[in-house]
Design a protein around this motif. Structure first.
Motif, PDB file in Angstrom:
ATOM      1  N   LEU A  20       0.826  -1.206   0.000  1.00 41.20           N
ATOM      2  CA  LEU A  20       0.000   0.000   0.000  1.00 41.20           C
ATOM      3  C   LEU A  20       0.860   1.256   0.000  1.00 41.20           C
ATOM      4  O   LEU A  20       0.549   2.234  -0.686  1.00 41.20           O
ATOM      5  N   GLU A  21       1.951   1.227   0.752  1.00 42.03           N
ATOM      6  CA  GLU A  21       2.843   2.395   0.793  1.00 42.03           C
ATOM      7  C   GLU A  21       3.389   2.695  -0.601  1.00 42.03           C
ATOM      8  O   GLU A  21       3.462   3.858  -1.020  1.00 42.03           O
ATOM      9  N   GLY A  22       3.755   1.640  -1.320  1.00 44.16           N
ATOM     10  CA  GLY A  22       4.265   1.843  -2.675  1.00 44.16           C
ATOM     11  C   GLY A  22       3.222   2.455  -3.592  1.00 44.16           C
ATOM     12  O   GLY A  22       3.521   3.380  -4.366  1.00 44.16           O
ATOM     13  N   LYS A  23       1.986   1.964  -3.486  1.00 46.79           N
ATOM     14  CA  LYS A  23       0.918   2.501  -4.324  1.00 46.79           C
ATOM     15  C   LYS A  23       0.595   3.942  -3.960  1.00 46.79           C
ATOM     16  O   LYS A  23       0.376   4.782  -4.846  1.00 46.79           O
ATOM     17  N   LEU A  24       0.568   4.232  -2.655  1.00 48.40           N
ATOM     18  CA  LEU A  24       0.273   5.601  -2.223  1.00 48.40           C
ATOM     19  C   LEU A  24       1.382   6.569  -2.625  1.00 48.40           C
ATOM     20  O   LEU A  24       1.110   7.721  -2.968  1.00 48.40           O
ATOM     21  N   THR A  25       2.628   6.097  -2.568  1.00 50.31           N
ATOM     22  CA  THR A  25       3.741   6.947  -3.003  1.00 50.31           C
ATOM     23  C   THR A  25       3.632   7.269  -4.485  1.00 50.31           C
ATOM     24  O   THR A  25       3.826   8.417  -4.912  1.00 50.31           O
ATOM     25  N   GLU A  26       3.277   6.244  -5.261  1.00 54.67           N
ATOM     26  CA  GLU A  26       3.094   6.458  -6.703  1.00 54.67           C
ATOM     27  C   GLU A  26       1.925   7.403  -6.967  1.00 54.67           C
ATOM     28  O   GLU A  26       2.018   8.306  -7.806  1.00 54.67           O
ATOM     29  N   THR A  27       0.826   7.189  -6.236  1.00 54.04           N
ATOM     30  CA  THR A  27      -0.351   8.040  -6.413  1.00 54.04           C
ATOM     31  C   THR A  27      -0.049   9.490  -6.050  1.00 54.04           C
ATOM     32  O   THR A  27      -0.479  10.420  -6.751  1.00 54.04           O
ATOM     33  N   LEU A  28       0.698   9.682  -4.970  1.00 55.63           N
ATOM     34  CA  LEU A  28       1.061  11.036  -4.559  1.00 55.63           C
ATOM     35  C   LEU A  28       1.876  11.724  -5.652  1.00 55.63           C
ATOM     36  O   LEU A  28       1.661  12.907  -5.954  1.00 55.63           O
ATOM     37  N   GLY A  29       2.797  10.989  -6.258  1.00 61.44           N
ATOM     38  CA  GLY A  29       3.586  11.566  -7.339  1.00 61.44           C
ATOM     39  C   GLY A  29       2.722  11.975  -8.522  1.00 61.44           C
ATOM     40  O   GLY A  29       2.911  13.054  -9.105  1.00 61.44           O
ATOM     41  N   LEU A  30       1.752  11.125  -8.865  1.00 64.76           N
ATOM     42  CA  LEU A  30       0.853  11.439  -9.980  1.00 64.76           C
ATOM     43  C   LEU A  30      -0.017  12.650  -9.658  1.00 64.76           C
ATOM     44  O   LEU A  30      -0.243  13.504 -10.521  1.00 64.76           O
ATOM     45  N   ILE A  31      -0.494  12.716  -8.411  1.00 67.78           N
ATOM     46  CA  ILE A  31      -1.335  13.845  -8.017  1.00 67.78           C
ATOM     47  C   ILE A  31      -0.537  15.140  -8.044  1.00 67.78           C
ATOM     48  O   ILE A  31      -1.020  16.185  -8.506  1.00 67.78           O
ATOM     49  N   ARG A  32       0.691  15.087  -7.554  1.00 68.69           N
ATOM     50  CA  ARG A  32       1.530  16.293  -7.577  1.00 68.69           C
ATOM     51  C   ARG A  32       1.770  16.764  -9.008  1.00 68.69           C
ATOM     52  O   ARG A  32       1.736  17.968  -9.292  1.00 68.69           O
ATOM     53  N   ALA A  33       2.002  15.805  -9.911  1.00 65.10           N
ATOM     54  CA  ALA A  33       2.220  16.174 -11.312  1.00 65.10           C
ATOM     55  C   ALA A  33       0.953  16.773 -11.916  1.00 65.10           C
ATOM     56  O   ALA A  33       1.007  17.802 -12.609  1.00 65.10           O
ATOM     57  N   ARG A  34      -0.195  16.141 -11.623  1.00 59.59           N
ATOM     58  CA  ARG A  34      -1.457  16.648 -12.168  1.00 59.59           C
ATOM     59  C   ARG A  34      -1.779  18.033 -11.610  1.00 59.59           C
ATOM     60  O   ARG A  34      -2.176  18.936 -12.354  1.00 59.59           O
ATOM     61  N   VAL A  35      -1.588  18.199 -10.305  1.00 58.77           N
ATOM     62  CA  VAL A  35      -1.868  19.486  -9.675  1.00 58.77           C
ATOM     63  C   VAL A  35      -0.942  20.564 -10.228  1.00 58.77           C
ATOM     64  O   VAL A  35      -1.353  21.701 -10.468  1.00 58.77           O
ATOM     65  N   GLY A  36       0.320  20.190 -10.461  1.00 54.04           N
ATOM     66  CA  GLY A  36       1.260  21.157 -11.027  1.00 54.04           C
ATOM     67  C   GLY A  36       0.820  21.626 -12.404  1.00 54.04           C
ATOM     68  O   GLY A  36       0.879  22.829 -12.714  1.00 54.04           O
ATOM     69  N   GLU A  37       0.357  20.686 -13.224  1.00 50.53           N
ATOM     70  CA  GLU A  37      -0.113  21.050 -14.560  1.00 50.53           C
ATOM     71  C   GLU A  37      -1.374  21.907 -14.477  1.00 50.53           C
ATOM     72  O   GLU A  37      -1.487  22.919 -15.179  1.00 50.53           O
ATOM     73  N   GLN A  38      -2.310  21.503 -13.617  1.00 44.82           N
ATOM     74  CA  GLN A  38      -3.546  22.273 -13.482  1.00 44.82           C
ATOM     75  C   GLN A  38      -3.265  23.667 -12.931  1.00 44.82           C
ATOM     76  O   GLN A  38      -3.878  24.643 -13.360  1.00 44.82           O
ATOM     77  N   GLU A  39      -2.352  23.750 -11.979  1.00 45.77           N
ATOM     78  CA  GLU A  39      -2.026  25.052 -11.395  1.00 45.77           C
ATOM     79  C   GLU A  39      -1.475  25.988 -12.462  1.00 45.77           C
ATOM     80  O   GLU A  39      -1.838  27.165 -12.526  1.00 45.77           O
ATOM     81  N   LEU A  40      -0.601  25.446 -13.316  1.00 47.12           N
ATOM     82  CA  LEU A  40      -0.033  26.263 -14.389  1.00 47.12           C
ATOM     83  C   LEU A  40      -1.127  26.706 -15.356  1.00 47.12           C
ATOM     84  O   LEU A  40      -1.178  27.879 -15.756  1.00 47.12           O
ATOM     85  N   GLU A  41      -2.006  25.767 -15.727  1.00 45.92           N
ATOM     86  CA  GLU A  41      -3.091  26.113 -16.652  1.00 45.92           C
ATOM     87  C   GLU A  41      -4.022  27.159 -16.037  1.00 45.92           C
ATOM     88  O   GLU A  41      -4.420  28.115 -16.703  1.00 45.92           O
ATOM     89  N   PHE A  42      -4.358  26.950 -14.758  1.00 42.04           N
ATOM     90  CA  PHE A  42      -5.259  27.897 -14.095  1.00 42.04           C
ATOM     91  C   PHE A  42      -4.634  29.286 -14.025  1.00 42.04           C
ATOM     92  O   PHE A  42      -5.312  30.283 -14.267  1.00 42.04           O
ATOM     93  N   ARG A  43      -3.373  29.337 -13.647  1.00 43.73           N
ATOM     94  CA  ARG A  43      -2.721  30.643 -13.509  1.00 43.73           C
ATOM     95  C   ARG A  43      -2.639  31.364 -14.860  1.00 43.73           C
ATOM     96  O   ARG A  43      -2.825  32.583 -14.927  1.00 43.73           O
ATOM     97  N   GLU A  44      -2.347  30.626 -15.922  1.00 39.83           N
ATOM     98  CA  GLU A  44      -2.299  31.237 -17.251  1.00 39.83           C
ATOM     99  C   GLU A  44      -3.683  31.735 -17.660  1.00 39.83           C
ATOM    100  O   GLU A  44      -3.827  32.839 -18.201  1.00 39.83           O
ATOM    101  N   GLU A  45      -4.711  30.921 -17.401  1.00 38.48           N
ATOM    102  CA  GLU A  45      -6.068  31.312 -17.756  1.00 38.48           C
ATOM    103  C   GLU A  45      -6.526  32.496 -16.927  1.00 38.48           C
ATOM    104  O   GLU A  45      -7.170  33.422 -17.439  1.00 38.48           O
ATOM    105  N   ILE A  46      -6.210  32.483 -15.622  1.00 40.42           N
ATOM    106  CA  ILE A  46      -6.597  33.592 -14.757  1.00 40.42           C
ATOM    107  C   ILE A  46      -5.905  34.880 -15.196  1.00 40.42           C
ATOM    108  O   ILE A  46      -6.518  35.956 -15.205  1.00 40.42           O
ATOM    109  N   ALA A  47      -4.633  34.770 -15.577  1.00 43.29           N
ATOM    110  CA  ALA A  47      -3.908  35.961 -16.047  1.00 43.29           C
ATOM    111  C   ALA A  47      -4.553  36.523 -17.309  1.00 43.29           C
ATOM    112  O   ALA A  47      -4.710  37.739 -17.463  1.00 43.29           O
ATOM    113  N   SER A  48      -4.960  35.608 -18.220  1.00 42.04           N
ATOM    114  CA  SER A  48      -5.609  36.046 -19.453  1.00 42.04           C
ATOM    115  C   SER A  48      -6.959  36.701 -19.164  1.00 42.04           C
ATOM    116  O   SER A  48      -7.282  37.763 -19.708  1.00 42.04           O
TER     117      SER A  48
END
Length: 246
Positions: A111-139
């Motif tokens: 479970l620890e291995g799966k949660l570590t992998e999931t956390l990495g995926l979530i961080r990557a997804r959140v990073g992409e969404q944050e960038l998209e949101f900030r660009e859209e908000i700026a526009s």
């Protein structure tokens, strides 16, 4: 979009909490397994000690000179053997507990291995969404700053005041309701909105606007069924009855 941007870190925090809980349980299991291992080691030492005593008492029993002495030695031997049996049972229980915890620990590691992998995926997804949101908000912010000077000051002040408490200062009027608070709109106000007048919602104070292009189309009426052989007079009579209510 600003509200959605603020919520993004909560996704990471939730995943981190799950991973932290999983690691905490893994640490607890390691401690429990170590404790059971130490307990079994103590059981072995006690068992060995009782066996030595029992063997010594048996040797003394062979040289006993009277019944009282022999009875006392037999009692000590019986007590030592009883303790050996009890400790061996305790040791068996400890081994079974360790087996269960070993399996739980293996599951926890997986479970620890799966949660570590999931956390990495979530961080990557959140990073992409944050960038998209900030660009859209700026526009949108840049577009907003161009539009604001074109709005009358009174209307703009009302919009800012409502948006600061409601999250948004504008809402579409649809189906004779405010889409912001879902409260009904009086017929007179509804007619004014449909004529193009911009008015505030009497309930939530959001600025209402009407867009006929977004109003749901009315369902098409099914054609009247005609009986075979009906005459023109019958059809005309039915039409007159519908108009007059007769």
């Amino acid at each position: 979009m600003t509200a959605a941007l603020k919520k993004l870190p909560s996704d990471i925090a939730h995943a981190e909490k799950l991973l932290s809980d999983g690691r905490k349980r893994l640490t607890e299991l390691d401690a429990l397994l170590k404790r059971e291992e130490l307990s079994r080691a103590n059981y072995e030492l006690e068992i060995a000690g009782h066996r030595i005593k029992a063997a010594r008492f048996r040797g003394q029993l062979d040289t006993a000179t009277n019944t009282t002495q022999a009875t006392a030695l037999e009692h000590e031997i019986g007590f030592a053997e009883k303790e050996i049996g009890r400790l061996e049972d305790e040791e068996l229980v400890s081994m079974e507990a360790s087996e269960r915890m070993d399996q739980e620990r293996a599951d926890a590691v997986t479970l620890e291995g799966k949660l570590t992998e999931t956390l990495g995926l979530i961080r990557a997804r959140v990073g992409e969404q944050e960038l998209e949101f900030r660009e859209e908000i700026a526009s949108l912010t840049a577009e907003r700053e161009v539009l604001r000077p074109k709005i009358t000051s009174d209307l703009l002040a009302q919009f800012d005041r409502t948006a600061s408490t409601k999250g948004t200062g504008i809402a579409r009027a649809e189906g004779q309701q405010c889409s912001g608070c879902r409260m009904g709109i009086r017929p007179q106000v509804w007619n004014q909105l449909r004529d193009g007048t911009i008015l505030p919602c009497e309930t939530c104070r959001r600025i209402l606007y009407y867009d006929p292009a977004m109003e749901p189309s009315a369902p098409a009426k099914s054609p009247q069924s005609v009986k075979p052989g009906a005459t023109a007079g019958e059809l005309g009579g039915s039409s007159i009855q519908r108009r007059t209510g007769v």
